[in-house]
Scaffold this motif. Structure first.
Motif, PDB file in Angstrom:
ATOM      1  N   ASP A   1       0.806  -1.223   0.000  1.00  0.00           N
ATOM      2  CA  ASP A   1       0.000   0.000   0.000  1.00  0.00           C
ATOM      3  C   ASP A   1       0.838   1.271   0.000  1.00  0.00           C
ATOM      4  OD1 ASP A   1      -2.352  -1.482   0.043  1.00  0.00           O
ATOM      5  OD2 ASP A   1      -2.461  -1.503   2.228  1.00  0.00           O
ATOM      6  N   PHE A   2       2.150   1.129  -0.007  1.00  0.00           N
ATOM      7  CA  PHE A   2       3.028   2.295   0.072  1.00  0.00           C
ATOM      8  C   PHE A   2       3.672   2.575  -1.288  1.00  0.00           C
ATOM      9  CE2 PHE A   2       2.573   0.814   4.365  1.00  0.00           C
ATOM     10  CZ  PHE A   2       2.602   1.961   5.145  1.00  0.00           C
ATOM     11  N   GLU A   3       3.290   3.713  -1.865  1.00  0.00           N
ATOM     12  CA  GLU A   3       3.839   4.095  -3.166  1.00  0.00           C
ATOM     13  C   GLU A   3       5.292   4.557  -3.063  1.00  0.00           C
ATOM     14  OE1 GLU A   3       1.294   7.016  -4.849  1.00  0.00           O
ATOM     15  OE2 GLU A   3      -0.404   5.629  -5.131  1.00  0.00           O
ATOM     16  N   ASP A   4       5.741   4.865  -1.844  1.00  0.00           N
ATOM     17  CA  ASP A   4       7.110   5.345  -1.660  1.00  0.00           C
ATOM     18  C   ASP A   4       8.030   4.250  -1.127  1.00  0.00           C
ATOM     19  OD1 ASP A   4       5.760   5.315   0.729  1.00  0.00           O
ATOM     20  OD2 ASP A   4       6.446   7.275   1.426  1.00  0.00           O
ATOM     21  N   PHE A   5       7.706   2.998  -1.435  1.00  0.00           N
ATOM     22  CA  PHE A   5       8.602   1.886  -1.107  1.00  0.00           C
ATOM     23  C   PHE A   5       9.019   1.174  -2.381  1.00  0.00           C
ATOM     24  CE2 PHE A   5       9.254  -2.681  -0.403  1.00  0.00           C
ATOM     25  CZ  PHE A   5      10.416  -2.612   0.343  1.00  0.00           C
ATOM     26  N   GLY A   6      10.280   0.756  -2.447  1.00  0.00           N
ATOM     27  CA  GLY A   6      10.761   0.056  -3.636  1.00  0.00           C
ATOM     28  C   GLY A   6      11.909  -0.889  -3.332  1.00  0.00           C
ATOM     29  N   VAL A   7      12.380  -1.549  -4.375  1.00  0.00           N
ATOM     30  CA  VAL A   7      13.514  -2.473  -4.289  1.00  0.00           C
ATOM     31  C   VAL A   7      14.410  -2.226  -5.503  1.00  0.00           C
ATOM     32  CG1 VAL A   7      14.258  -4.892  -4.204  1.00  0.00           C
ATOM     33  CG2 VAL A   7      12.094  -4.209  -3.121  1.00  0.00           C
ATOM     34  N   ALA A   8      15.709  -2.282  -5.288  1.00  0.00           N
ATOM     35  CA  ALA A   8      16.679  -2.167  -6.380  1.00  0.00           C
ATOM     36  C   ALA A   8      17.496  -3.449  -6.426  1.00  0.00           C
ATOM     37  CB  ALA A   8      17.582  -0.961  -6.171  1.00  0.00           C
ATOM     38  N   SER A   9      17.305  -4.237  -7.498  1.00  0.00           N
ATOM     39  CA  SER A   9      18.017  -5.506  -7.668  1.00  0.00           C
ATOM     40  C   SER A   9      18.974  -5.377  -8.848  1.00  0.00           C
ATOM     41  CB  SER A   9      17.024  -6.646  -7.927  1.00  0.00           C
ATOM     42  OG  SER A   9      16.139  -6.810  -6.832  1.00  0.00           O
ATOM     43  N   PHE A  10      20.251  -5.612  -8.598  1.00  0.00           N
ATOM     44  CA  PHE A  10      21.266  -5.482  -9.636  1.00  0.00           C
ATOM     45  C   PHE A  10      21.849  -6.860  -9.943  1.00  0.00           C
ATOM     46  CE2 PHE A  10      21.172  -1.610  -7.124  1.00  0.00           C
ATOM     47  CZ  PHE A  10      21.086  -0.603  -8.086  1.00  0.00           C
ATOM     48  N   THR A  11      21.804  -7.258 -11.202  1.00  0.00           N
ATOM     49  CA  THR A  11      22.384  -8.553 -11.551  1.00  0.00           C
ATOM     50  C   THR A  11      23.899  -8.443 -11.654  1.00  0.00           C
ATOM     51  OG1 THR A  11      22.539 -10.313 -13.202  1.00  0.00           O
ATOM     52  CG2 THR A  11      22.023  -8.108 -14.024  1.00  0.00           C
ATOM     53  N   ILE A  12      24.597  -9.473 -11.164  1.00  0.00           N
ATOM     54  CA  ILE A  12      26.057  -9.500 -11.279  1.00  0.00           C
ATOM     55  C   ILE A  12      26.485 -10.392 -12.446  1.00  0.00           C
ATOM     56  CG2 ILE A  12      26.420  -8.967  -8.845  1.00  0.00           C
ATOM     57  CD1 ILE A  12      26.970 -11.946  -8.350  1.00  0.00           C
ATOM     58  N   ASN A  13      25.506 -10.828 -13.234  1.00  0.00           N
ATOM     59  CA  ASN A  13      25.785 -11.585 -14.457  1.00  0.00           C
ATOM     60  C   ASN A  13      25.035 -10.934 -15.622  1.00  0.00           C
ATOM     61  OD1 ASN A  13      26.545 -13.482 -16.336  1.00  0.00           O
ATOM     62  ND2 ASN A  13      25.194 -15.103 -15.567  1.00  0.00           N
ATOM     63  N   PRO A  14      25.390  -9.688 -15.950  1.00  0.00           N
ATOM     64  CA  PRO A  14      24.625  -8.950 -16.958  1.00  0.00           C
ATOM     65  C   PRO A  14      24.730  -9.521 -18.366  1.00  0.00           C
ATOM     66  CG  PRO A  14      26.612  -7.745 -16.350  1.00  0.00           C
ATOM     67  CD  PRO A  14      26.495  -8.885 -15.387  1.00  0.00           C
ATOM     68  N   GLU A  15      25.780 -10.289 -18.635  1.00  0.00           N
ATOM     69  CA  GLU A  15      25.905 -10.870 -19.969  1.00  0.00           C
ATOM     70  C   GLU A  15      24.792 -11.866 -20.241  1.00  0.00           C
ATOM     71  OE1 GLU A  15      29.822 -12.466 -20.228  1.00  0.00           O
ATOM     72  OE2 GLU A  15      30.804 -10.500 -20.224  1.00  0.00           O
ATOM     73  N   TYR A  16      24.378 -12.584 -19.231  1.00  0.00           N
ATOM     74  CA  TYR A  16      23.276 -13.540 -19.395  1.00  0.00           C
ATOM     75  C   TYR A  16      21.931 -12.895 -19.056  1.00  0.00           C
ATOM     76  CZ  TYR A  16      20.248 -17.578 -18.823  1.00  0.00           C
ATOM     77  OH  TYR A  16      19.198 -18.467 -18.940  1.00  0.00           O
ATOM     78  N   ASP A  17      21.933 -12.091 -18.016  1.00  0.00           N
ATOM     79  CA  ASP A  17      20.676 -11.505 -17.526  1.00  0.00           C
ATOM     80  C   ASP A  17      20.292 -10.279 -18.358  1.00  0.00           C
ATOM     81  OD1 ASP A  17      20.379 -13.450 -15.609  1.00  0.00           O
ATOM     82  OD2 ASP A  17      21.324 -12.275 -14.014  1.00  0.00           O
ATOM     83  N   THR A  18      19.733 -10.551 -19.504  1.00  0.00           N
ATOM     84  CA  THR A  18      19.256  -9.496 -20.384  1.00  0.00           C
ATOM     85  C   THR A  18      17.917  -8.960 -19.870  1.00  0.00           C
ATOM     86  OG1 THR A  18      18.080 -11.080 -21.761  1.00  0.00           O
ATOM     87  CG2 THR A  18      20.370 -10.592 -22.351  1.00  0.00           C
ATOM     88  N   ILE A  19      17.426  -7.943 -20.546  1.00  0.00           N
ATOM     89  CA  ILE A  19      16.120  -7.383 -20.179  1.00  0.00           C
ATOM     90  C   ILE A  19      15.045  -8.456 -20.216  1.00  0.00           C
ATOM     91  CG2 ILE A  19      14.318  -5.765 -20.916  1.00  0.00           C
ATOM     92  CD1 ILE A  19      16.613  -3.986 -21.998  1.00  0.00           C
ATOM     93  N   GLU A  20      15.070  -9.272 -21.267  1.00  0.00           N
ATOM     94  CA  GLU A  20      14.057 -10.316 -21.424  1.00  0.00           C
ATOM     95  C   GLU A  20      14.143 -11.356 -20.309  1.00  0.00           C
ATOM     96  OE1 GLU A  20      14.790  -8.137 -25.031  1.00  0.00           O
ATOM     97  OE2 GLU A  20      16.185  -9.340 -23.807  1.00  0.00           O
ATOM     98  N   VAL A  21      15.367 -11.733 -19.945  1.00  0.00           N
ATOM     99  CA  VAL A  21      15.562 -12.717 -18.875  1.00  0.00           C
ATOM    100  C   VAL A  21      15.064 -12.149 -17.542  1.00  0.00           C
ATOM    101  CG1 VAL A  21      17.303 -13.944 -17.509  1.00  0.00           C
ATOM    102  CG2 VAL A  21      17.470 -13.910 -20.015  1.00  0.00           C
TER     103      VAL A  21
END
Length: 251
Positions: free
Chosen positions: A122-142
């Motif tokens: 219910d909180f619009e001012d809460f979020g999460v930031a997840s950063f992949t450490i395998n960007p070569e495999y973890d594309t936008i689609e993945v």
């Protein structure tokens, strides 16, 4: 003559007082009822609002005596949108580093984050930031498929990919959360299972330890249901939820 003058003077004074009472006293009463009392009530309400504001007891992580702030970053999220640290301004958010093919701790971390997401839905001012450490495999689609599989629905939860060196610098220097490549471990990468908590102004925050120092991070692997892991380590998801709630009340 003097008596008459005196009487006339009294009559004149009485007349002036009567006129003053008729004209000015109602205005004074209205002013008291209106402006002055309203201002007084307004000031009382402002004081009340100030009293209601909760300044949390969470500490700042300090580096060289300065509170540590999230550095600039810019990556693509699971929807193909460029996300920077500016997108998180005014929001309380949790930071993690992960990769989608992680066979060990990442699934547990993200199940815990989904539970946190649902707690603060219910909180619009809460979020999460997840950063992949395998960007070569973890594309936008993945990342998009991964988000769908884990039922990530918070619009402020961005799974981000981009330049590998920039991601590793952000992890190891920007957030002091270890991440690295290691061909000798399952999945080929190793990283911390900890979460960082960021306030609305972009500062890293945490509660104190038993010695009065900031804990800095929150264990992200052990769930509330498990309570402890095989080594007897206590879960910190409930602690993280409590501290998120505190920061959401801050300005």
């Amino acid at each position: 003559m003097s008596t008459k003058k005196t009487n006339y003077s009294y009559i004149g004074i009485a007349f002036i007082l009567l006129v003053f009472g008729i004209i000015f006293i109602p205005r004074i009463i209205n002013r008291i009822k209106g402006d002055d009392i309203t201002r007084s009530e307004s000031r009382s309400q402002d004081v009340s609002k100030e009293a209601e504001k909760q300044i949390s007891d969470l500490m700042f992580l300090e580096i060289n005596g300065e509170p540590k702030k999230v550095p600039y970053f810019s990556f693509m999220n699971q929807d193909g949108k460029v996300i920077t640290n500016k997108d998180y301004e005014g929001k309380v958010y949790v930071v993690e580093f992960f990769f989608t093919t992680c066979p060990t701790i990442c699934p547990r971390m993200n199940r815990n984050l989904v539970q946190i997401q649902n707690t603060f839905s219910d909180f619009e001012d809460f979020g999460v930031a997840s950063f992949t450490i395998n960007p070569e495999y973890d594309t936008i689609e993945v990342l998009k498929t991964y988000a769908d599989n884990y039922e990530i629905t918070n619009p402020n939860w961005h799974l981000m990919t981009g330049d590998k060196d920039a991601i590793y610098a952000l992890a190891n220097v920007g957030f002091n959360i270890y991440a690295g490549e290691n061909p000798d471990v399952d999945g080929g990468f190793e990283h911390s299972g900890n979460f960082a908590l960021i306030d609305k102004n972009g500062f890293m925050r945490s509660r104190k330890d038993d010695f009065g120092n900031p804990k800095i991070f929150y264990k992200g692997i052990i769930s509330e249901e498990e309570q402890t892991d095989e080594d007897g380590e206590m879960e910190e998801i409930s602690m993280l939820k409590e501290d998120i709630a505190k920061l959401l009340k801050e300005d």
